[in-house]
Write an enzyme that holds these catalytic residues in place. Sequence first.
Site, PDB file in Angstrom:
ATOM      1  N   GLU A  77       0.815  -1.212   0.000  1.00 39.68           N
ATOM      2  CA  GLU A  77       0.000   0.000   0.000  1.00 39.68           C
ATOM      3  C   GLU A  77       0.857   1.274   0.000  1.00 39.68           C
ATOM      4  O   GLU A  77       0.568   2.222  -0.697  1.00 39.68           O
ATOM      5  CB  GLU A  77      -0.891  -0.013   1.251  1.00 39.68           C
ATOM      6  CG  GLU A  77      -1.668   1.264   1.443  1.00 39.68           C
ATOM      7  CD  GLU A  77      -3.142   1.029   1.242  1.00 39.68           C
ATOM      8  OE1 GLU A  77      -3.683   0.264   2.021  1.00 39.68           O
ATOM      9  OE2 GLU A  77      -3.725   1.612   0.318  1.00 39.68           O
ATOM     10  N   ASP A  78       1.913   1.277   0.791  1.00 38.32           N
ATOM     11  CA  ASP A  78       2.638   2.527   1.032  1.00 38.32           C
ATOM     12  C   ASP A  78       3.950   2.670   0.268  1.00 38.32           C
ATOM     13  O   ASP A  78       4.548   3.740   0.282  1.00 38.32           O
ATOM     14  CB  ASP A  78       2.939   2.674   2.539  1.00 38.32           C
ATOM     15  CG  ASP A  78       1.659   2.815   3.354  1.00 38.32           C
ATOM     16  OD1 ASP A  78       0.612   3.061   2.736  1.00 38.32           O
ATOM     17  OD2 ASP A  78       1.725   2.673   4.576  1.00 38.32           O
TER      18      ASP A  78
END
Length: 719
Positions: A77-78
Site C-alpha cells: 500500500e505505502d
Amino acid sequence: MTYTIEYLTERIRASEKPYDLEKITAAYELANEAHAGIKRSSGEPYIIHPIAVADILLEFYMDTDTICAALLHDVVEDTDIPLETLRKKFGDDVANLVDGVTKIGQIPLNTTKEEQQAENIRKILIAMSKDIRVIIIKLADRLHNMRTIQFRPPEKQRKKALETMNFYAPIAHRLGMSAVKEEMEDISIRILDPYGAQTIEEMLDKHKEQRDTFIDIIKSRIRERISDIDPPPTIEGRVKSVYSIYKKVYVKGKNFDEIYDIYAVRVIVQTVIECYNVLGIIHDIFKPIPYRFKDYIATPKPNRYQSLHTTVIGREGIPFEVQIRTYEMHNTAQYGIAAHWKYKAGLSGNVSGEKRFDWIRHILEQQQDSDDINELADAIKVDLAPDDVYVFTPKGDVITLPTDSTIIDFAYAIHTQVGNHMTGAKVGGRQIRFDYRLNTGDIVEIQTSANAHPNRNWLEIAKTSEARAKIRSWFKRECREENITEGKNSIELEFRRNNMIPSEDFILELANMQHFDNIEDFYAAIGYGGVILSKIMQRAKDLYNSRNADKVQETEEEILSRNYYKRRKGGVIVEGIDNCLIKFAKCCNPLPGDDIIGFITRGYGVSVHKRDCVNVINSPESEKERWINVMWAGGTESESYNATIDIIAEDRTALIADITSVIAASRLPIRQITAHQLKNGNGNVIVTVEVASLEQLNAMIGRISKVQGVISAERTGIV
Ligand code: MN
C-alpha cells in the site's frame, strides 16, 4: 518498548515454538528497506509499526506466514514494491494475507449512518472470509495504531476511534478476542467522550485502595475454601473495562452504585466438573443475587465463549461477579479465534479448514439469541454459497455475483444503463480486460460513456443470465436490421455445417414451429439471441431430413470442394464455408499479415483470432472441432481493423498530446484512449487505433516509441 528486530527475535526465541526465523528476518529486511526514511506521526521510524503488529500477533502465537505478513502489511500500500515481489519471495500465503489486509483497508467505512454499520461489518467479514488470519492481522494493525493514536491530529483521532468502536471492536468481539476488543473500546471511548470516560475513571480511582483491599479479601476467602483442589486453581481479581462500565452508566442509565459487576473475580480450574464444584463453594461462601447466574458452559455464547457467571454479595455488602472456567475456556475467552493458533495448531499450519469458513459456521451453530442474527446469517451465506463472489462498488456497496463473473455482469447488476454504456472498468485502480474474473473483495469502478453500447461478444463473456438477457434485449430493441442479417448469416452457416441447403419455405416452416409469423422476426430473434440456434438444430435437421428424404445427399467432400476458399468479408477466406459472418476477435484484434485461425461461434459466424492468441492456445479440447482454417485474401486493403497499443512512459505534461499527435500525423483514427498513472509514477496510455495493415501498425508503434519519455509501446490484446 523498543521495537527492533533484535527484540522480535528474542520474543520468537522465548516462545520456544518452531518459527522460521530466517523467513521472518527476510520479511523484516524487505519491510525495513521499503519503509526506510519514512517516519510515523510519533516521529519514530515507520518500521516500528509493522514490528509492533508482529509482536501483538506473536502474543497469539500466530504462524510464521502471519508474522511475515504483519511485517510486510503496509509495504504494498505505502511503497512501490508490488505484491508479485512478495509472492515470489515469501509465497502465496504471505502475499494473499498482505493483499487481504490491504483490501480491507480500502473498503470505505461509513461512520456516519448507523444503519450502515451492520453492513460494513458484513463487508469486512466477507472480505476476510477466505482466510481468517487476514482479519487477525488487521485487528493487530488497528490495535497498535490505536495505542499510538495520540500522535495523530484530533480529527483523525476521532475518525479512527469511531471506526474502531463501530467496526473493529465488534469484529474482535464476534471472534471472541475479548482482550483486543476491550483495549480498543477503552482507547476509543477516551477519544470519543473524554469527559464521560474521565468521570468513570475518576469514580474508579476514588476507591482504588479500598477496592484493591476488597478484591484481596475476596480472593483469599475463596482460596481458603478451594485449597484441596489439586493443582490449585488460579484466582484473578480485576475491575471491568472502562467502556463496559461507561455503557452501563451512560447507555443503560444505571447509577454507578447499582452496577453489580464493576468487580470481577475469576477462578480458573482444570476440568468442567471442577467449575461446577467451585460454583457450589462460591454460593456457599457468598450470597448469590437471584437471576444473575448464567451457565455459558452448557450454552456457550455465539463467539464460543464459555464460563459460569454468578453475581454474589459478601459481608461488605458489595456485589461482585465471579467467573469460573477451565484454562482452555480462558484461552478461548482471551484470544478467541486466535486461540486456535496459540494452543491447538502447530506452527506448520494445517489450518486450512479452520482459517476459511468453519469459524463462521461455528458461530452460526451456536447462535442462540443474538440480536444480530440476520446480519450473521448473511455473512454465513458466503460459507454456504462458496460459488458466489462479493464485489464492491467504489462507494462500498456489495454486489453478489456467481463465481467467474465479469465486469459485464457487475455493470448490469448495478443498473441496465450502466451495462449498456460501459466502456471498461478498473479493479483496484487498474484497467482490466472484459473477461477478467472478479474476485471477492475486488473494488470495481465501471467507466461509461453516453455513446457506448454493448458488443455482441459480451454475450459469450458474461456469466449471469441476467446480464445476457439485458444485452439481448438491447440488441433486440436497437438493431433490428443488424439482427436480421446476423440471424440469417448464422442460420446459413449452421445449415451448411450440417450439409443442409434449405429453401426459404423450409425456413419459414421452421420459423412457424418457433411461433414466428415471418422469416424476418425469426432471423432477428436468432440475431439477438432470443432463439438459440444450437437448441433448435436437432429439430431442424429432423424436419429437413423428412422433407428431403428422397433427394440424394451431397457428400461432405462435394460440399467442401464446392465452397473451398471462398472470398469473404474483411479480406478473410474461410476454409470450406461460404456466406458466413466474419468478425475479428477483440482479444487479439488480428491484422492482415498476422497468422490467423477461425473459430465457429454459436450463432455469430466465424471469429478470427491470431494463432498465438491466448484464447487459441488455451482453447479447451472439447472445442477443438470448432477451430477452422482461415487466411487473408490479400490485395484488398480497403478494410480497416482495430489495434490496441499499450504505452508506458515517464509521466509528464503533454505526454498524451504528443502521443495523439503522432497518431494523428499518421492519419489513423483513434477509437479509444485511456490513461492512468502507475504505482511507480510512470504513465500508462492505452490507445486503440484503426489501421489497415500490420505494417502500418508497426510503423506507428515505431514512431510512438520515439516520443520523448516513452519507455515501451506494445500491441496488446486489451479490448
Ligand atoms: Mn498498518
